[in-house]
Write a protein that holds these residues in place. Structure first.
Motif, PDB file in Angstrom:
ATOM      1  N   ALA A 217      49.165  54.706  31.242  1.00 31.12           N
ATOM      2  CA  ALA A 217      49.506  54.942  32.648  1.00 31.12           C
ATOM      3  C   ALA A 217      48.283  55.210  33.516  1.00 31.12           C
ATOM      4  O   ALA A 217      48.341  55.018  34.736  1.00 31.12           O
ATOM      5  N   VAL A 218      47.186  55.643  32.913  1.00 30.09           N
ATOM      6  CA  VAL A 218      45.965  55.907  33.688  1.00 30.09           C
ATOM      7  C   VAL A 218      44.877  54.886  33.391  1.00 30.09           C
ATOM      8  O   VAL A 218      43.705  55.098  33.702  1.00 30.09           O
ATOM      9  N   GLY A 219      45.252  53.759  32.770  1.00 32.06           N
ATOM     10  CA  GLY A 219      44.302  52.675  32.574  1.00 32.06           C
ATOM     11  C   GLY A 219      43.439  52.762  31.335  1.00 32.06           C
ATOM     12  O   GLY A 219      42.474  51.999  31.203  1.00 32.06           O
ATOM     13  N   ARG A 220      43.760  53.655  30.399  1.00 26.42           N
ATOM     14  CA  ARG A 220      42.998  53.706  29.155  1.00 26.42           C
ATOM     15  C   ARG A 220      43.495  52.624  28.196  1.00 26.42           C
ATOM     16  O   ARG A 220      44.686  52.278  28.194  1.00 26.42           O
ATOM     17  N   LEU A 221      42.590  52.103  27.386  1.00 25.70           N
ATOM     18  CA  LEU A 221      42.985  51.183  26.327  1.00 25.70           C
ATOM     19  C   LEU A 221      43.641  51.976  25.206  1.00 25.70           C
ATOM     20  O   LEU A 221      43.335  53.165  25.019  1.00 25.70           O
ATOM     21  N   THR A 222      44.523  51.341  24.453  1.00 23.28           N
ATOM     22  CA  THR A 222      45.242  52.047  23.402  1.00 23.28           C
ATOM     23  C   THR A 222      45.352  51.188  22.148  1.00 23.28           C
ATOM     24  O   THR A 222      45.345  49.957  22.217  1.00 23.28           O
ATOM     25  N   GLY A 223      45.463  51.866  21.004  1.00 22.10           N
ATOM     26  CA  GLY A 223      45.618  51.142  19.757  1.00 22.10           C
ATOM     27  C   GLY A 223      46.266  52.007  18.699  1.00 22.10           C
ATOM     28  O   GLY A 223      46.166  53.238  18.732  1.00 22.10           O
ATOM     29  N   VAL A 224      46.951  51.345  17.758  1.00 19.88           N
ATOM     30  CA  VAL A 224      47.521  52.030  16.598  1.00 19.88           C
ATOM     31  C   VAL A 224      47.234  51.184  15.369  1.00 19.88           C
ATOM     32  O   VAL A 224      47.478  49.975  15.358  1.00 19.88           O
ATOM     33  N   VAL A 225      46.655  51.816  14.348  1.00 20.87           N
ATOM     34  CA  VAL A 225      46.382  51.135  13.090  1.00 20.87           C
ATOM     35  C   VAL A 225      46.898  52.002  11.950  1.00 20.87           C
ATOM     36  O   VAL A 225      46.875  53.236  12.034  1.00 20.87           O
ATOM     37  N   LEU A 349      37.949  49.944  16.922  1.00 22.56           N
ATOM     38  CA  LEU A 349      36.904  50.463  17.800  1.00 22.56           C
ATOM     39  C   LEU A 349      36.104  49.347  18.450  1.00 22.56           C
ATOM     40  O   LEU A 349      35.619  49.495  19.579  1.00 22.56           O
ATOM     41  N   HIS A 350      35.935  48.217  17.744  1.00 20.37           N
ATOM     42  CA  HIS A 350      35.242  47.080  18.348  1.00 20.37           C
ATOM     43  C   HIS A 350      35.927  46.659  19.642  1.00 20.37           C
ATOM     44  O   HIS A 350      35.280  46.337  20.644  1.00 20.37           O
ATOM     45  N   VAL A 351      37.238  46.656  19.646  1.00 20.45           N
ATOM     46  CA  VAL A 351      37.995  46.216  20.820  1.00 20.45           C
ATOM     47  C   VAL A 351      38.079  47.310  21.875  1.00 20.45           C
ATOM     48  O   VAL A 351      37.956  47.045  23.077  1.00 20.45           O
ATOM     49  N   LEU A 352      38.266  48.549  21.446  1.00 17.72           N
ATOM     50  CA  LEU A 352      38.614  49.623  22.374  1.00 17.72           C
ATOM     51  C   LEU A 352      37.428  50.291  23.053  1.00 17.72           C
ATOM     52  O   LEU A 352      37.580  50.868  24.132  1.00 17.72           O
ATOM     53  N   ASP A 353      36.267  50.242  22.452  1.00 22.05           N
ATOM     54  CA  ASP A 353      35.113  50.966  22.976  1.00 22.05           C
ATOM     55  C   ASP A 353      34.598  50.291  24.242  1.00 22.05           C
ATOM     56  O   ASP A 353      33.693  49.457  24.211  1.00 22.05           O
ATOM     57  N   ARG A 354      35.180  50.691  25.358  1.00 20.65           N
ATOM     58  CA  ARG A 354      34.843  50.116  26.668  1.00 20.65           C
ATOM     59  C   ARG A 354      34.682  51.234  27.705  1.00 20.65           C
ATOM     60  O   ARG A 354      35.108  52.365  27.471  1.00 20.65           O
ATOM     61  N   PRO A 355      34.103  50.912  28.864  1.00 15.68           N
ATOM     62  CA  PRO A 355      33.843  51.950  29.868  1.00 15.68           C
ATOM     63  C   PRO A 355      35.081  52.685  30.350  1.00 15.68           C
ATOM     64  O   PRO A 355      34.997  53.859  30.725  1.00 15.68           O
ATOM     65  N   GLU A 356      36.251  52.042  30.356  1.00 10.92           N
ATOM     66  CA  GLU A 356      37.442  52.713  30.867  1.00 10.92           C
ATOM     67  C   GLU A 356      37.999  53.760  29.925  1.00 10.92           C
ATOM     68  O   GLU A 356      38.878  54.533  30.297  1.00 10.92           O
ATOM     69  N   PHE A 358      39.561  55.103  25.916  1.00 10.28           N
ATOM     70  CA  PHE A 358      40.668  54.657  25.076  1.00 10.28           C
ATOM     71  C   PHE A 358      41.270  55.817  24.296  1.00 10.28           C
ATOM     72  O   PHE A 358      40.688  56.909  24.204  1.00 10.28           O
ATOM     73  N   VAL A 359      42.453  55.566  23.734  1.00 15.09           N
ATOM     74  CA  VAL A 359      43.089  56.474  22.778  1.00 15.09           C
ATOM     75  C   VAL A 359      43.497  55.628  21.580  1.00 15.09           C
ATOM     76  O   VAL A 359      44.248  54.666  21.716  1.00 15.09           O
ATOM     77  N   LEU A 360      42.993  55.992  20.398  1.00 16.62           N
ATOM     78  CA  LEU A 360      43.306  55.284  19.159  1.00 16.62           C
ATOM     79  C   LEU A 360      43.940  56.260  18.179  1.00 16.62           C
ATOM     80  O   LEU A 360      43.445  57.370  17.982  1.00 16.62           O
ATOM     81  N   VAL A 361      45.050  55.838  17.562  1.00 18.46           N
ATOM     82  CA  VAL A 361      45.692  56.639  16.513  1.00 18.46           C
ATOM     83  C   VAL A 361      45.604  55.846  15.214  1.00 18.46           C
ATOM     84  O   VAL A 361      46.096  54.720  15.128  1.00 18.46           O
TER      85      VAL A 361
END
Length: 457
Positions: A217-225, A349-356, A358-361
């Motif tokens: 909702a605030v523009g962070r990238l997200t991922g679940v692995v 992390l390769h995909v998510l590590d960006r300036p905006e 992220f939250v990864l679980v």
């Protein structure tokens, strides 16, 4: 008997964190250069202006008092938060078998005194590792890196009935911050009871938003692995809402009560996930292929860059840094291999590590044999990957031991922004609210303008 002074000195006014855990934290604080301020030339008295000796004396006294006050204020400010303890350390000759323990624990004491700095920045990045009832440590293995994290708390599972019997940790409670009434619902609050027939859809107002939904909702990238099944209740609570946790691949009514797999593909939160990786062993033939095809179609329709990984090693390709989305569906035996959990985490992390941000679980499935060393490798890889932005990155590891049973507490180890908020025994629901506050998402989200400015800084 000789003795030496054993001196602890820490300050919370130093730049950055003074905590330096073994194996993962490089010393970030360098010596500050001394800057000499040039003196101003004395001002000359303008012609025609005179002053008696008494006037000059009073003026000098006032100036001296002001200077002394300023100096005292500066000293107080610079010493605010200083903790200095000087004790005598006796030099005792001990056998080598004892000396090694004394030296190791003196180092532990020094590190303990250094953990006074509080990183109160907003957590731009969050990596949450969940290893509940899994990843048991093997005797003789070195201590995992999370035991060097400066902050630690306990999570307590709550009860689901009035008898006081403990239950296992509930993913909806941990990821959404609310306690559901039943174990067999996912992503709903206590107003929704388990359903077997889905005569009518559950009231959408009772859906529980997760930390990933808040982040999106605030523009962070997200991922679940996960090294397990993506539609099981623990990962499902991050993106799905179902009154029956057994509706993994099919339900009585696909429109009113979509199954978990459908919500992972088309749901509001599932569709927006930047990284999805795990296994999807649905019963029907070509299920995985159908999911991959539909997901790829969504990415093409949205005209976004993506990576559809068919082999685990593809997640280690540095070219993933240039992709906005990644999907990896693998066989069970592939994810049971050594280093699989590490590769899943690094690929995300390769995909998510960006300036905006992220939250990864990352979830270690308790049904998949895995050692603590494998989770440790994934955490270390995360610290290396984010080494340049550690002050902006909250790393959390939630652990429990299956041998302790359902009544066991889980340990929460953390480092990074706001990690000092973990300090005692908390209910399992605290985890979501802690992350929400640290990352300024959910009800703690920044105002739009503030959020934009923080992203630019």
């Amino acid at each position: 008997m000789t003795r030496e002074e054993f001196n602890f000195a820490t300050s919370d006014t130093a730049a950055g964190s003074s905590y330096s855990g073994p194996e993962w934290r490089r010393q970030l604080d360098g010596e500050r250069e001394t800057v000499n301020n040039s003196r101003r030339p004395p001002s000359q008295k303008p012609p025609g202006v005179g002053c008696s000796a008494l006037c000059v004396g009073v003026l000098v006294a006032v100036v001296v008092i002001i200077v002394l006050l300023c100096i005292s204020l500066i000293v107080v400010y610079e010493n605010e938060g200083q903790v200095v303890a000087k004790v005598d350390l006796y030099d005792v000759e001990l056998p080598a078998e004892q000396t090694v323990w004394f030296e190791a624990n003196l180092a532990e004491l020094r590190n303990a005194f250094r953990v006074v700095d509080e990183n109160k920045k907003r957590a731009k990045n969050v990596v949450l590792f969940i290893a509940l009832d899994s990843a048991a440590a093997s005797p003789g293995n070195p201590r995992p890196v999370w035991e060097s994290f400066p902050h630690l708390a306990l999570l307590r599972p709550t009860t689901s009935d009035g008898a006081g019997s403990s239950v296992s940790f509930n993913p909806t409670a941990m990821f959404c911050g609310i306690e559901p009434r039943h174990q067999h619902t996912v992503g709903f609050d206590s107003a929704v009871s388990p359903s077997d027939d889905c005569n009518e859809p559950p009231n959408s107002t009772h859906r529980a938003a997760s930390i990933l939904q808040w982040a999106q909702a605030v523009g962070r990238l997200t991922g679940v692995v996960t090294n397990g099944e993506l539609v099981q209740p623990t990962p499902a609570a991050l993106y799905a809402h179902t009154p029956n946790s057994s509706w993994l691949y099919a339900g009585p009514d696909g429109q009113q009560c979509p199954d978990v797999r459908t919500q992972l593909l088309y749901g509001e939160t599932g569709r927006a996930l930047n990284v999805i990786a795990g296994t999807l062993p649905c019963p029907e033939e070509f299920c995985r292929e159908a999911f991959e095809s539909a997901w790829e179609g969504e990415r093409l329709d949205a005209d976004t860059s993506y990576k559809l990984a068919t082999e685990l090693k593809e997640l280690l390709d540095p070219a993933l840094d240039e992709r906005e989305y990644a999907l990896g569906l693998f066989e069970r035996q592939t994810l049971a291999q050594p280093n699989a959990f590490h590769d899943l985490t690094v690929g995300a992390l390769h995909v998510l590590d960006r300036p905006e941000g992220f939250v990864l679980v990352a979830i270690a499935d308790p049904s998949v044999p895995i050692g603590a060393a494998e989770v440790d490798a994934a955490v270390k890889a995360t610290l290396r990957k984010l080494s340049t932005v550690l002050d902006d990155s909250l790393i959390v590891v939630v652990r429990s031991d299956a041998r302790e049973g359902d009544a066991a507490f889980a340990t929460v180890h953390a480092t990074g922004p706001m990690s000092h908020l973990l300090h005692r025994v908390h209910d399992q629901t605290f985890l979501a609210h802690f992350i929400s506050y640290a990352a300024r998402i959910g009800r703690f989200r920044d105002a739009d303008l503030t959020n934009f400015i923080l992203q630019m800084v």
